[in-house]
Scaffold this motif. Structure first.
Motif: not given
Length: 386
Positions: A174, A178, A327, A330, A334
């Motif tokens: 993830s 991102y 990144a 976010l 996550t």
């Protein structure tokens, strides 16, 4: 003529070090850290030294945050490639026979004098590397550049999945995605992935009775991973075995009601019905003792942190800092979404901690480094404007 000068005070000498620290981000960190300490005391006061150790880990994370915040983003960019190469090399060594340390059927650790988990390095090395890559390609991005980025992402993720460690693989994947998304990946490539994912989920739900039979083998997945997904679809099929975690988590969350049972008064928590109540399933203990009101407050705290992180990313001066800040920010989303989702029974159970709240030394160190990088990016922008 002899001039006399006033000796600078300690604060005057220390002020340049603190100058530029992001106030809103600091407030968000302090609020969530406070919530983490209160929760750990409530859930773990009768669980050995968990509260004291959690406080120690937070102090270590705070020290790392402070140190990393002093490193300019330009210096961080020079570290991207070496850190990534070292991280991948350690993953390769861990996978070699006779080198990796195996616990509970998973070969995730490496003994280098001390036992480390190399996959943890990639949680930050991956976004650093991809942000560096897209910074180098700024202004001349082609489809091939996105292909190289996906290859750089696929190699460590595949090595982590092989260990196997699905939770860490999701976090590394993830974080990399991102960066690729913020770099300008076309929606024409993103939407089909979501469509395929929705179809796959629908297929799992619709054909659960067939695909979850014991004799049915799932390609590219271990049996325990298949069992986690099937247990998620219907935890009552094995309420005292594979479904126990999910069922007890949902009972604890539901029994908290609007305001909760009160700190240190959770029956599911302290009668040992909740497994891993100070680590992966601490959100269930939090929900039972603080209720819906506490959960809303915690969600607002994470929302505040994520919103501020995205603001820092939007205002960052270079592509490298924008991609890296976005990144990392976010990634907090996550962590929180996956942890709360698995405890609530909407996602499979994987080993993903809840930032600030869950106990864990390695996870707290990673958290401190990530927040330090975010603070460094904000600090550099503020110093440029002053």
């Amino acid at each position: 003529m002899i001039g006399t000068f006033d000796k600078p005070t300690l604060w005057q000498r220390a002020k340049p070090i603190f100058l530029g620290f992001d106030g809103p981000l600091t407030v968000a960190i302090l609020l969530l850290a406070g919530a983490g300490l209160v929760t750990m005391y409530s859930a773990g006061y009768d669980h050995g030294t968990r509260f004291v150790d959690h406080g120690r880990n937070m102090l270590l994370a705070g020290a790392l945050l402070f140190v990393v915040a002093q490193i300019p983003p330009q210096k961080l960019m020079t570290l991207a490639v070496p850190v990534f190469i070292v991280g991948v090399a350690l993953l390769v060594v861990t996978a070699l026979p006779g080198f990796g340390v195996t616990k509970k059927g998973a070969t995730r650790w490496l003994n280098v004098g001390i036992v480390i988990q190399p996959s943890e390095v990639l949680k930050l090395a991956m976004p650093l590397m991809l942000a560096w890559w897209f910074q180098r390609r700024e202004g001349q991005l082609r489809a091939l550049d996105f292909g190289v980025a996906l290859l750089l992402l696929a190699v460590p993720v595949a090595l982590i999945v092989k260990q196997p460690d699905l939770g860490t693989a999701i976090l590394v994947l993830s974080a990399g995605l991102y960066v690729i998304f913020f770099a300008g990946l076309s929606w024409w490539l993103i939407v089909p992935v979501f469509v395929v994912g929705a179809i796959a989920i629908g297929g799992l739900v619709g054909y659960e009775d067939v695909i979850c039979q014991p004799e049915m083998k799932w390609p590219l997945m271990h049996d325990y991973q298949k069992n986690r997904v099937c247990t998620l679809l219907d935890p009552t099929t094995d309420p005292l075995g594979k479904g126990f975690h999910i069922i007890q988590g949902m009972i604890a969350i539901g029994s908290g009601g609007l305001t909760g049972k009160g700190l240190m008064k959770g029956t599911q928590t302290h009668l040992e019905f909740i497994p891993e109540r100070t680590t992966d399933f601490i959100f269930a203990a939090f929900s039972e003792e603080l209720g819906l009101a506490g959960c809303i407050g915690l969600l607002l705290g994470f929302t505040f942190l994520i919103f501020r992180g995205l603001m820092i990313a939007a205002e960052a001066p270079t592509m490298f800092t924008r991609l890296l800040a976005g990144a990392i920010t976010l990634s907090f989303f996550t962590y929180a979404f996956v942890n709360m989702g698995m405890v609530s029974g909407i996602l499979p159970v994987v080993g993903v901690p809840l930032p600030f709240i869950s106990y864990g030394g390695t996870a707290m160190v990673t958290l401190g480094l990530a927040l330090g990088i975010l603070m460094s990016i904000s600090k550099s922008r503020r110093l440029m404007q002053s």
